[in-house]
Design an enzyme around this catalytic site. Sequence first.
Site, PDB file in Angstrom:
ATOM      1  N   GLY A  18     -95.777 -33.304 -18.502  1.00  0.00           N
ATOM      2  CA  GLY A  18     -95.883 -32.586 -16.616  1.00  0.00           C
ATOM      3  C   GLY A  18     -94.779 -31.941 -16.118  1.00  0.00           C
ATOM      4  N   ARG A  28     -85.352 -19.804 -20.498  1.00  0.00           N
ATOM      5  CA  ARG A  28     -84.110 -18.524 -20.509  1.00  0.00           C
ATOM      6  C   ARG A  28     -83.045 -18.959 -21.811  1.00  0.00           C
ATOM      7  NH1 ARG A  28     -79.432 -18.092 -17.447  1.00  0.00           N
ATOM      8  NH2 ARG A  28     -78.816 -16.303 -17.609  1.00  0.00           N
ATOM      9  N   ARG A  32     -82.386 -16.381 -24.700  1.00  0.00           N
ATOM     10  CA  ARG A  32     -81.193 -15.467 -24.531  1.00  0.00           C
ATOM     11  C   ARG A  32     -80.218 -15.999 -25.767  1.00  0.00           C
ATOM     12  NH1 ARG A  32     -80.112 -13.660 -19.251  1.00  0.00           N
ATOM     13  NH2 ARG A  32     -81.995 -11.916 -18.857  1.00  0.00           N
ATOM     14  N   ARG A  79    -101.647 -30.345 -20.697  1.00  0.00           N
ATOM     15  CA  ARG A  79    -102.246 -31.798 -20.810  1.00  0.00           C
ATOM     16  C   ARG A  79    -102.998 -31.358 -22.546  1.00  0.00           C
ATOM     17  NH1 ARG A  79    -100.317 -34.089 -16.455  1.00  0.00           N
ATOM     18  NH2 ARG A  79     -97.847 -35.285 -17.740  1.00  0.00           N
ATOM     19  N   ASP A 110     -91.521 -37.637 -23.946  1.00  0.00           N
ATOM     20  CA  ASP A 110     -91.848 -38.208 -25.228  1.00  0.00           C
ATOM     21  C   ASP A 110     -92.801 -37.871 -25.972  1.00  0.00           C
ATOM     22  OD1 ASP A 110     -93.736 -39.390 -22.969  1.00  0.00           O
ATOM     23  OD2 ASP A 110     -93.469 -41.239 -24.440  1.00  0.00           O
ATOM     24  N   THR A 112     -94.731 -34.741 -25.685  1.00  0.00           N
ATOM     25  CA  THR A 112     -94.902 -33.596 -26.462  1.00  0.00           C
ATOM     26  C   THR A 112     -94.525 -33.953 -27.170  1.00  0.00           C
ATOM     27  OG1 THR A 112     -95.069 -32.577 -24.341  1.00  0.00           O
ATOM     28  CG2 THR A 112     -93.977 -31.509 -26.614  1.00  0.00           C
ATOM     29  N   THR A 133     -88.046 -33.924 -18.369  1.00  0.00           N
ATOM     30  CA  THR A 133     -89.495 -34.603 -17.606  1.00  0.00           C
ATOM     31  C   THR A 133     -88.686 -35.104 -16.448  1.00  0.00           C
ATOM     32  OG1 THR A 133     -90.575 -36.999 -17.686  1.00  0.00           O
ATOM     33  CG2 THR A 133     -88.864 -36.603 -19.099  1.00  0.00           C
ATOM     34  N   ASP A 135     -88.951 -37.894 -14.994  1.00  0.00           N
ATOM     35  CA  ASP A 135     -88.596 -39.573 -15.286  1.00  0.00           C
ATOM     36  C   ASP A 135     -87.870 -39.742 -15.225  1.00  0.00           C
ATOM     37  OD1 ASP A 135     -91.462 -39.497 -14.022  1.00  0.00           O
ATOM     38  OD2 ASP A 135     -92.188 -40.371 -15.914  1.00  0.00           O
ATOM     39  N   ASP A 137     -86.770 -40.640 -18.021  1.00  0.00           N
ATOM     40  CA  ASP A 137     -87.410 -42.093 -19.306  1.00  0.00           C
ATOM     41  C   ASP A 137     -87.397 -41.397 -20.856  1.00  0.00           C
ATOM     42  OD1 ASP A 137     -88.828 -40.148 -19.031  1.00  0.00           O
ATOM     43  OD2 ASP A 137     -90.820 -42.118 -19.251  1.00  0.00           O
ATOM     44  N   ARG A 162     -84.997 -40.739   7.592  1.00  0.00           N
ATOM     45  CA  ARG A 162     -84.495 -42.110   8.015  1.00  0.00           C
ATOM     46  C   ARG A 162     -83.721 -41.512  10.029  1.00  0.00           C
ATOM     47  NH1 ARG A 162     -81.122 -45.094   6.944  1.00  0.00           N
ATOM     48  NH2 ARG A 162     -80.824 -44.311   4.549  1.00  0.00           N
ATOM     49  N   ARG A 179     -93.970 -44.068 -13.104  1.00  0.00           N
ATOM     50  CA  ARG A 179     -94.500 -44.722 -13.433  1.00  0.00           C
ATOM     51  C   ARG A 179     -94.482 -45.797 -14.292  1.00  0.00           C
ATOM     52  NH1 ARG A 179     -99.757 -43.339 -12.502  1.00  0.00           N
ATOM     53  NH2 ARG A 179     -99.807 -41.392 -12.170  1.00  0.00           N
ATOM     54  N   GLU A 230     -93.828 -46.403  -8.361  1.00  0.00           N
ATOM     55  CA  GLU A 230     -95.492 -46.020  -8.695  1.00  0.00           C
ATOM     56  C   GLU A 230     -95.745 -46.798  -9.615  1.00  0.00           C
ATOM     57  OE1 GLU A 230     -97.238 -42.091  -9.195  1.00  0.00           O
ATOM     58  OE2 GLU A 230     -95.797 -42.052 -10.763  1.00  0.00           O
TER      59      GLU A 230
END
Length: 330
Positions: A18, A28, A32, A79, A110, A112, A133, A135, A137, A162, A179, A230
């Site tokens: 992702g 970069r 470098r 992917r 993870d 990857t 990522t 997330d 996580d 709001r 997720r 989600e």
Amino acid sequence: MLYENPNIRKIAVLTSGGDAPGMNAAIRAVVRATNFYGKESIAVYRGYDGLIEGDFETLTARSVSNIIQRGGTILKTARCKGFFHAEGRAKAAENLRAHDIDALIVIGGDGTFRGATALYEEHGICVAGIPGTIDNDLAGTDYTIGYDTACNTVITAIDAIRDTASSHHRLFFIEVMGRDAGFIALRAAIAGGVEAVLIPEHMITTDELIKKLETGAKNKKSSSLVIVAEGGKSGNAMEIAQKVDEQFSYYDTKVTVLGHVQRGGTPSCLDREIAGRMGVGAVEAILSSKTGVMVGIINNEIAITSFAEVVKTKKSISLEMFRINEILAV
Ligand code: ADP
């Protein structure tokens, strides 16, 4: 420390899985730092797909000018089904050897790192990883690249919602990404000042949620906002909103699913900063002969953790954050 391993002359870099804002700042930094140490930098396009197909290009320090502020990844990401198979990984290793590439730095999550582990174990390719990522996580780092920007995107959306929620006396359910993990939801809940948050690690029942909302109504709240990660077992934001709406009619109920806006946008200061530090850290890890490791940041210090440890450990979420939100949402 010696960062001049003479056996390493060419270092390749790719982004995989992702995408996340700040990946460009990490690319970069890798390029470098590679140049700084007098080594050659090679881009691999489209993640492991490009590794299998030999989609490589030499990069100079100038090739990565003017990308630090851009979301997405200039290297593209993918992917890649082929990398789950031994033949795909063998082809990738063959391509790396054919181009005299001595080491590979992967930026991703993870999945990857599982792929990079296989490449290292099966073919002895020297690999290091950078956590990218939204997330957050991944064990072995307090922050992953992209997480802070995603949280900022979510709270900007919360602020806008709001405004309309309180003008119309509404109850909004806002669905965010996550997720398997509620890191974005919980941090954005506190920073956005919402009434309740539902995450996979700590679900509450519809009855408990309604009780909270009733308390808010009694306390004369002109609107209420609920964040839903989600991946929760109780269903998505739409399903939960329907259940609540059937039993609690004090507000007009609406649902907003934020979706892919959370993946894009200009990376935040924090994401650019950690991308810079991790990118340099990954090159220095490779040049000090480390392999099969992720370069993260723990307690504001560079932290090196083996891929094996990263993929087997579930990063725990601080339930203390819930208690804080309960107090703030009265
Ligand atoms: P992320 O890196 O963001 O977790 P994915 O889980 O989609 O994203 O993984 C990215 C890619 O890594 C996969 O498409 C695949 O090519 C490779 N990969 C994931 N898991 C494995 C595995 N167990 N073995 C080999 N390659 C893997």
